[in-house]
Design a protein around this motif. Sequence first.
Motif, mmCIF file in Angstrom:
data_model
loop_
_atom_site.group_PDB
_atom_site.id
_atom_site.type_symbol
_atom_site.label_atom_id
_atom_site.label_comp_id
_atom_site.label_asym_id
_atom_site.label_seq_id
_atom_site.Cartn_x
_atom_site.Cartn_y
_atom_site.Cartn_z
ATOM 1 N N VAL A 118 -16.564 -66.625 -6.212
ATOM 2 C CA VAL A 118 -17.996 -66.936 -6.104
ATOM 3 C C VAL A 118 -18.785 -66.438 -7.319
ATOM 4 N N SER A 119 -18.394 -65.287 -7.880
ATOM 5 C CA SER A 119 -19.144 -64.716 -9.010
ATOM 6 C C SER A 119 -19.166 -65.658 -10.208
ATOM 7 N N TYR A 120 -18.065 -66.360 -10.417
ATOM 8 C CA TYR A 120 -17.977 -67.281 -11.556
ATOM 9 C C TYR A 120 -18.908 -68.473 -11.356
ATOM 10 N N GLU A 121 -19.027 -68.896 -10.104
ATOM 11 C CA GLU A 121 -19.938 -70.008 -9.803
ATOM 12 C C GLU A 121 -21.386 -69.563 -10.052
ATOM 13 N N ILE A 122 -21.701 -68.360 -9.575
ATOM 14 C CA ILE A 122 -23.057 -67.834 -9.757
ATOM 15 C C ILE A 122 -23.339 -67.643 -11.256
ATOM 16 N N ALA A 123 -22.371 -67.097 -11.969
ATOM 17 C CA ALA A 123 -22.546 -66.849 -13.415
ATOM 18 C C ALA A 123 -22.829 -68.161 -14.145
ATOM 19 N N ASP A 124 -22.077 -69.193 -13.787
ATOM 20 C CA ASP A 124 -22.244 -70.495 -14.416
ATOM 21 C C ASP A 124 -23.667 -71.017 -14.194
ATOM 22 N N LYS A 125 -24.132 -70.867 -12.953
ATOM 23 C CA LYS A 125 -25.489 -71.365 -12.637
ATOM 24 C C LYS A 125 -26.539 -70.582 -13.412
ATOM 25 N N ILE A 126 -26.343 -69.260 -13.535
ATOM 26 C CA ILE A 126 -27.326 -68.440 -14.265
ATOM 27 C C ILE A 126 -27.345 -68.875 -15.741
ATOM 28 N N THR A 127 -26.161 -69.087 -16.309
ATOM 29 C CA THR A 127 -26.088 -69.500 -17.720
ATOM 30 C C THR A 127 -26.780 -70.843 -17.908
ATOM 31 N N GLN A 128 -26.505 -71.777 -16.970
ATOM 32 C CA GLN A 128 -27.153 -73.093 -17.078
ATOM 33 C C GLN A 128 -28.668 -72.985 -17.040
ATOM 34 N N LYS A 129 -29.158 -72.113 -16.179
ATOM 35 C CA LYS A 129 -30.621 -72.043 -16.001
ATOM 36 C C LYS A 129 -31.312 -71.171 -17.041
ATOM 37 N N LEU A 130 -30.638 -70.108 -17.505
ATOM 38 C CA LEU A 130 -31.307 -69.175 -18.416
ATOM 39 C C LEU A 130 -30.722 -69.152 -19.814
ATOM 40 N N GLY A 131 -29.548 -69.729 -19.945
ATOM 41 C CA GLY A 131 -28.873 -69.694 -21.235
ATOM 42 C C GLY A 131 -28.334 -68.308 -21.570
#
Length: 360
Positions: free
Chosen positions: A261-274
Motif C-alpha cells: 500500500v505504501s508504494y501506491e500512496i507514494a505514487d499518488k503523492i508524487t503525481q500530485k505534488l511532484g
Amino acid sequence: MIKRIGLLTSGGDCQALNATMRGVVKGLTNSIDDLEVYGFDDGYKGLIYGKYRMLTSKDFSGILTQGGTILGTSRQPFKLMRVPDTNGLDKVEAMKQTYYKLCLDCLVILGGNGTQKTANLLREEGLNIIHLPKTIDNDIWGTDMTFGFQSAVNIATNAIDCIHTTAASHGRVFIVEVMGHKVGSLTLHAGIAGGADIILIPEIPYDIEKVVAAIQKRSKAGKRFTILAVAEGAISKEDALLSKKDYKKKLEDRAKKYPSVSYEIADKITQKLGSEVRITVPGHTQRGGAPCAYDRVLSTRIGAGAAEAILDGEYGIMIGVVNGKIKRVPLEECAGKLKMVSPKDQTVKAAKQIGISFGD
Ligand code: F6P
C-alpha cells in the motif's frame, strides 16, 4: 494433581514467546515436583503429526531475553483444520489422539487470532486448553495487551526515529510502513512515539487529497520534510466502500503494480505534488530480537497466570489483561473476534489534538 502439560507456539512468531513459556513452567514447577512438559514442534503441526519432545527445567533457563520460540512455529490456517491433509488425515482427530496418547492434563497454546480459533475448536472437542495471547498486532479481543506488541512498537518507533534525521537533511517525504495486518494499533503507537506527521490506519480510511493537503500545510509552515507512518492494512475511503470481493480483487491488481500500500500512496503523492517519496519497510524486524522489558514483565505475569489457572484446574480460557489485572477470559467469549482501534479512542484523539493527520 496435574502431571503433564503440553506447550505449543503457533502462527507468526513475536518477542516474548519464550519468556511466556518460561513463566508457565517456572510457575508450575514451583508447586509440582514431578511435572512433565511436552513441547510440540512448529505449532499445531507437531500436535497433528506427533512431533514433540520432553522438556526439562533446563530448557527454560536463560530464555527470558531470547526472541523467537524454542519450539518453532508455523501457520496452520483455522479454515483448513477440518479439511483432511494430502494423505487424507483428519487433523482434528490426530491432534486429539496425540493429546490422549501423552495423557496430557492440559495444553497451553501461545498464538494470535487464528491460533485462538483452533484452540477454541480443541476446547469444543473436549481438551483442556489454555490460550496465551501473543502478537505484535495487539488485535486480540478480550485483552488490553498482547505480548510482543510493545517490543514491536519499540522497533517500529526506532525505524521512524532513524528516518527523521535523513528526512530532515534531504527535505523529502518519507513513508515508514508498519505491520499489524488488518489492525492499526502498532502503527498508531509507533507513529505517535516516533513523531510521525501523518498516520494512516485501516480503521480510519484516508482521503489522498487530505494526505496531500497535510504535506502542503507542513511545507507552507517551513517544514522541510514529512514522515508518514502507514499501516500495511491502510485503506483509502474509496476502497473502504468496496465489497469484500471487490476489495480482494483490487488488492490482487495492486500487487501487480506495487509491492504494498505504501508504494501506491507514494505514487499518488508524487503525481500530485511532484515530491520525492522514499519508503522504508521494517517488515519482520518488527517481530525480531529480544523482548523489551515491558514484554518480559507482561509475559511473566501471563505465564504465572496460566500456571495459577492450571493449578486451579480451570481451562477453556485465555489469560488476558484487563485494566491492568490478569483475567481469565472464556475462549468461547473471545475466539473469532478482532480488536480494532476505535477512531474515537483517546490515543487517536490525542494525536489529532497535537496536529497529526489521519488523512480523514
Ligand atoms: O500477525 C503478525 C504479523 O506480523 C502481521 O503483522 C503481519 O501482517 C503478518 O504477521 C506477516 O505474516 P508472515 O510472517 O506470515 O509474513
